[in-house]
Design a protein around this motif. Structure first.
Motif, short mmCIF file in Angstrom:
data_model
loop_
_atom_site.label_atom_id
_atom_site.label_comp_id
_atom_site.label_asym_id
_atom_site.label_seq_id
_atom_site.Cartn_x
_atom_site.Cartn_y
_atom_site.Cartn_z
N THR A 129 0.81 -1.22 0.00
CA THR A 129 0.00 0.00 0.00
C THR A 129 0.84 1.26 0.00
O THR A 129 1.96 1.28 0.52
CB THR A 129 -0.96 0.02 1.21
N CYS A 130 0.26 2.30 -0.59
CA CYS A 130 0.91 3.61 -0.58
C CYS A 130 0.37 4.46 0.57
O CYS A 130 0.69 5.63 0.68
CB CYS A 130 0.68 4.31 -1.91
N THR A 131 -0.48 3.86 1.43
CA THR A 131 -0.96 4.59 2.61
C THR A 131 -0.61 3.82 3.89
O THR A 131 -1.49 3.44 4.66
CB THR A 131 -2.50 4.80 2.54
N PRO A 132 0.69 3.57 4.12
CA PRO A 132 1.08 2.80 5.31
C PRO A 132 0.68 3.49 6.61
O PRO A 132 0.58 2.85 7.64
CB PRO A 132 2.61 2.70 5.19
N TYR A 133 0.40 4.80 6.52
CA TYR A 133 0.01 5.55 7.72
C TYR A 133 -1.38 5.18 8.21
O TYR A 133 -1.80 5.56 9.30
CB TYR A 133 0.10 7.07 7.47
N TYR A 134 -2.17 4.42 7.42
CA TYR A 134 -3.45 3.90 7.93
C TYR A 134 -3.22 2.62 8.74
O TYR A 134 -4.11 2.19 9.45
CB TYR A 134 -4.42 3.60 6.79
#
Ligand SMILES: C[C@@](O)(CCOP(=O)(O)O)CC(=O)O
Ligand code: SF4
Length: 409
Positions: free
Chosen positions: A115-120
């Motif tokens: 994923t390109c949203t590891p901050y989720y």
């Protein structure tokens, strides 16, 4: 760059050829960018995963490596949904190669969460040092969270993950994080207009650090789209929004003397006395941005989730569907674990005909190439879909995307 005794041992090959190779990458970067030393990182995010972008040469390079990562590390999206690749029209040869790439990364202890949203998955803290490589994730981590990462390449992020450290230069250093250009937007913006703003401004600011003075307060999702597009049409890795983003733009006294970093005296800006804004200024043509988002298009696919969708964005899509089933091909890309945490939401979206895809995206999957015109709600996808997939793209609001999807023909 200074190396500790232990780091030197790794550099000299005492811990095997993989770590030696990784240390060589970090030292080469450190020397080029004049880093003083290596600093520990909290996590890594590694791009270069799709077989479409790295090919056999990339697969071979990763397969030859040995050892285990020292910090939590996740991957960028790959070329297909691990489970639904047949539904995507991915051929079996591609699928097997893609699986080999993932296995090679897993062997190194990297989670196969693509994923390109590891901050989720795990939100970095303010001030954390990271080695992330997907450009929108880098922009989000630096700007929205106040964490610190350079825009790493796939190999340097992998090297940082295996060593657990990164060279101390660029955005790891506070003094390099001050804004360099002020962007004035005179009307409130909403939703996809933030992505369009990033698309328009990115190419003007290049690798500068924009400081936005806005008439509306962007949500976290809107900031995500702004940063993603800034990083795609330009090379932005950090931006600030006056009164919104967490890292304040107070310049230290020594910077006041620098000509282009002058105190702004414009009354309507309501900038507190101690804040200094870069004098170099870009005034944005809001009419152009609104027009870009309102263009009338007849796509054969609608794709959302670039960057990967948040829970809030998935909910918004469901709300906008208002009980209708889509009549066109609609993809929504998201992180697998965001879906796993919200199974009912995903099930409902799928019941309404939406293809919720994990592990991949409309840009890195070869499956996008079978379409002619893609409607997106993302300034970043607007930039990359034509160049990386050879497919025409147009941007619309999420609402317009859903209306188009339900209209059919
Ligand atoms: C376009 C992009 O989001 C995806 C392609 O990256 P990769 O190198 O295939 O992982 C990369 C980026 O913007 O950093
Ligand atoms: S969804 Fe967009 S931001 Fe995420 S990897 Fe694909 S192109 Fe990059």
């Amino acid at each position: 760059m200074y190396l500790t005794k232990d780091e030197e041992k790794i550099y000299n090959g005492e811990q095997g050829p993989t770590l030696q190779k990784m240390m060589e990458i970090l030292v080469a970067l450190g020397d080029i960018f004049e880093a003083d030393r290596l600093i520990p990182i909290k996590s890594a995010q590694i791009a270069g995963v799709s077989y479409k972008t790295i090919g056999d040469a990339g697969l071979e390079w990763i397969s030859d490596l040995e050892g285990k990562v020292k910090v939590p590390a996740v991957l960028n999206p790959m070329g297909m949904d691990m489970e639904l690749y047949e539904q995507m029209g991915i051929d079996i040869k591609f699928a097997r190669k893609q699986e080999e790439i993932i296995k090679a990364y897993e062997k190194l202890g990297i989670a196969a969460e693509c994923t390109c949203t590891p901050y989720y998955l795990k939100r970095p803290n303010f001030g954390d040092h990271l080695a992330w490589s997907e450009s929108s994730a880098v922009c989000f981590a630096n700007s929205v969270l106040g964490a610190r990462t350079n825009r790493e390449g796939g190999p340097s992020a992998l090297a940082a993950a295996l060593i657990g450290k990164t060279p101390n230069y660029g955005l790891h250093i506070k003094e390099n994080r001050y804004p360099t250009v002020t962007i004035k937007v005179e009307e409130p913006l909403y939703g996809a207009e933030y992505g369009a703003l990033g698309y328009v401004v990115g190419s003007k600011v290049g690798d500068g650090i924009p400081m936005f003075k806005l008439k509306s307060t962007p949500t976290e999702d809107e900031l995500k789209h702004l940063g993603a597009a800034l990083a795609a049409s330009g090379a932005v890795a950090l931006f600030h929004v006056l009164h919104v983003t967490p890292e304040q733009y107070v310049l230290p006294p020594e910077k006041m003397s620098i000509d282009r970093q002058m105190l702004s005296r414009e009354d309507d800006w309501q900038v507190p006395e101690r804040y200094f804004l870069p004098r170099e200024k870009i005034e944005v043509d809001v009419g152009h941005i609104k027009e870009l988002v309102k263009q009338h298009v007849r796509p054969d696919i609608i794709a959302m989730g670039c960057p990967h969708a948040s829970k809030g964005e998935l909910e918004e899509i469901l709300r906008l569907l208002d009980g209708r089933t889509v009549k066109k091909e609609v993809w929504v890309c998201a992180a697998r674990s965001v879906g796993a945490k919200n199974p009912e939401l995903i099930e409902k979206l799928r019941e309404h005909g939406i293809k919720v895809l994990y592990d991949t995206c409309m840009v890195v999957s070869p499956a996008a190439n079978q379409f002619k015109k893609m409607m997106v709600n993302s300034g970043k996808a607007l930039k990359y879909v034509p160049s990386m997939c050879g497919v025409d793209a147009a941007i619309g609001s999420t609402k317009d995307c859903i209306e188009e999807a339900c209209r059919g023909d």
